[in-house]
Design an enzyme around this catalytic site. Structure first.
Site, PDB file in Angstrom:
ATOM      1  N   ASP A   3       0.854  -1.204   0.000  1.00 25.72           N
ATOM      2  CA  ASP A   3       0.000   0.000   0.000  1.00 25.72           C
ATOM      3  C   ASP A   3       0.882   1.243   0.000  1.00 25.72           C
ATOM      4  O   ASP A   3       2.088   1.151   0.189  1.00 25.72           O
ATOM      5  CB  ASP A   3      -0.897   0.004   1.249  1.00 25.72           C
ATOM      6  CG  ASP A   3      -0.061  -0.109   2.521  1.00 25.72           C
ATOM      7  OD1 ASP A   3       0.187  -1.251   2.962  1.00 25.72           O
ATOM      8  OD2 ASP A   3       0.398   0.933   3.049  1.00 25.72           O
ATOM      9  N   ASP A  60       0.558   3.660   2.291  1.00 25.60           N
ATOM     10  CA  ASP A  60       0.290   4.278   3.586  1.00 25.60           C
ATOM     11  C   ASP A  60      -0.762   5.381   3.366  1.00 25.60           C
ATOM     12  O   ASP A  60      -1.707   5.149   2.588  1.00 25.60           O
ATOM     13  CB  ASP A  60       1.592   4.782   4.244  1.00 25.60           C
ATOM     14  CG  ASP A  60       1.435   4.883   5.755  1.00 25.60           C
ATOM     15  OD1 ASP A  60       0.839   3.980   6.354  1.00 25.60           O
ATOM     16  OD2 ASP A  60       1.878   5.876   6.337  1.00 25.60           O
TER      17      ASP A  60
HETATM   18  N1  LIG Z   1       1.138   1.257   5.774  1.00 24.67           N
HETATM   19  C1  LIG Z   1       1.643   0.392   6.634  1.00 24.67           C
HETATM   20  N2  LIG Z   1       2.038   0.812   7.863  1.00 24.67           N
HETATM   21  C2  LIG Z   1       2.576  -0.070   8.746  1.00 24.67           C
HETATM   22  N3  LIG Z   1       2.729  -1.370   8.483  1.00 24.67           N
HETATM   23  C3  LIG Z   1       2.325  -1.820   7.296  1.00 24.67           C
HETATM   24  N4  LIG Z   1       2.379  -3.057   6.762  1.00 24.67           N
HETATM   25  C4  LIG Z   1       1.886  -2.973   5.518  1.00 24.67           C
HETATM   26  N5  LIG Z   1       1.500  -1.714   5.221  1.00 24.67           N
HETATM   27  C5  LIG Z   1       1.786  -0.969   6.321  1.00 24.67           C
END
Ligand SMILES: Nc1ncnc2[nH]cnc12
Ligand SMILES: CSC[C@H]1O[C@H](OP(=O)(O)O)[C@H](O)[C@@H]1O
Length: 296
Positions: free
Chosen positions: A214, A216
């Site tokens: 992703d 974030d």
């Molecule tokens: N955006 C994110 N923040 C923290 N841990 C994650 N693991 C996968 N995506 C994450």
């Protein structure tokens, strides 16, 4: 317990989110290994890929029951060392803090920023003080081999990346995400620390293959992270990670030459021999087996 590492590879694989099912091993055996540091995340599965010994441990336990803050990182590293692992490969789901590291890509993490607050982050304590170097927390040799294996698997691989480790379990706020970007972090996760610190203290070369799931939450007009989405992306890429691990096993050099990490504790102990806590020294029979373990 053997004091010096052998010239054969024995790769420990720590599987994170979406990878609890492990990797396919020949002659696989599930073993519950006890640790003086408490309960590891679960039993290990040990076996081979071709000529190479492999031992797998699911970081969050069976069924992903253990949250990042409650993973017993010390016990996990201790049991891998007890099993005779020579090198540790960590597989982790990560969020991206940069445009070019897109979901589905792989990142060879080479630096960490530790923002965790609740975790025991050292094997050493009162009665046995040690300060290992963590300037380069990832083993360059293992990282290079793993990167080659990931590319061979067909992954889009970024050769370096700074991993910002949050305590979690919540994902970050947008303000935090923007700040981490400004700090120069490239990816974000919840488990790389203290895992990498402890591997170094245990004299185990460590490399992390981060699987971007992703962006974030730093991108404007985009929704925040959803765990269902993270797992969906991980499931789509789990086979890629497994293939990378298989390739690694098939492509390591026949003879494992020593790594500088194998002797990380050499100049790290500062407590005088007569001031050492004997119980703690005993607990470190695996972690610091080169210094305190019994020779066979
Ligand atoms: N955006 C994110 N923040 C923290 N841990 C994650 N693991 C996968 N995506 C994450
Ligand atoms: C499932 S989303 C958050 C979760 O995923 C990552 O786990 P791991 O590093 O074990 O793959 C992240 O660090 C969080 O623990």
């Amino acid at each position: 317990m053997r004091a010096e590492k052998s010239t054969s590879w024995h790769i420990g694989v720590i599987g994170g989110s979406g990878l609890a099912a492990g990797i396919e091993l020949e002659d696989a055996q599930e073993i519950a290994v006890a640790s003086p540091f408490g309960e590891p995340s679960g039993p290990v599965v040990t076996g081979r890929i071709g000529e190479v010994r492999m031992t797998f441990l699911a970081r969050h336990g069976k069924g992903h029951a253990i949250p990042p803050s409650r993973v017993n990182y010390r016990a996990n590293i201790d049991v891998l060392k007890r099993c005779g692992v020579t090198d540790v490969v960590a597989l982790s789901a990560i969020g991206s803090l940069t445009e070019e590291m897109a979901p589905g890509h792989m990142v060879m993490v080479d630096q960490f920023i530790d923002r965790t607050t609740q975790r025991v982050s050292s094997f050493f304590d009162t009665g046995l003080v040690a300060h290992v170097s963590l300037a380069d927390p990832v083993c360059e040799r293992l990282k290079g081999l793993l990167a080659g294996a990931a590319e061979l698997a067909g992954g889009e691989v970024h050769q370096r990346g700074t991993y910002l480790c949050i305590e979690g379990p919540q994902f970050s706020t947008r303000a935090e995400s923007l700040m981490y970007r400004a700090w120069g972090a490239h990816v974000i996760g919840m488990t790389g620390m203290p895992e990498a610190r402890l591997a170094r203290e245990a004299e185990l070369p460590y490399a992390m293959l981060g699987m971007v799931t992703d962006y974030d939450c730093w991108r404007e007009d985009e929704a925040g992270v959803e765990v269902s989405h993270v797992l969906e992306v991980m499931q789509a890429n789990a086979e890629l990670a497994r293939t990378a691990v298989r390739n690694l096993a098939h492509h390591v050099p026949a003879v494992r030459e020593p790594s500088p990490v194998d002797t990380a504790l050499e100049h790290a102990l500062i407590t005088a021999p007569d001031a050492r806590d004997r119980k703690l020294v005993h607990k470190l029979d695996a972690v610091a087996c080169r210094l305190f373990g019994e020779r066979d």
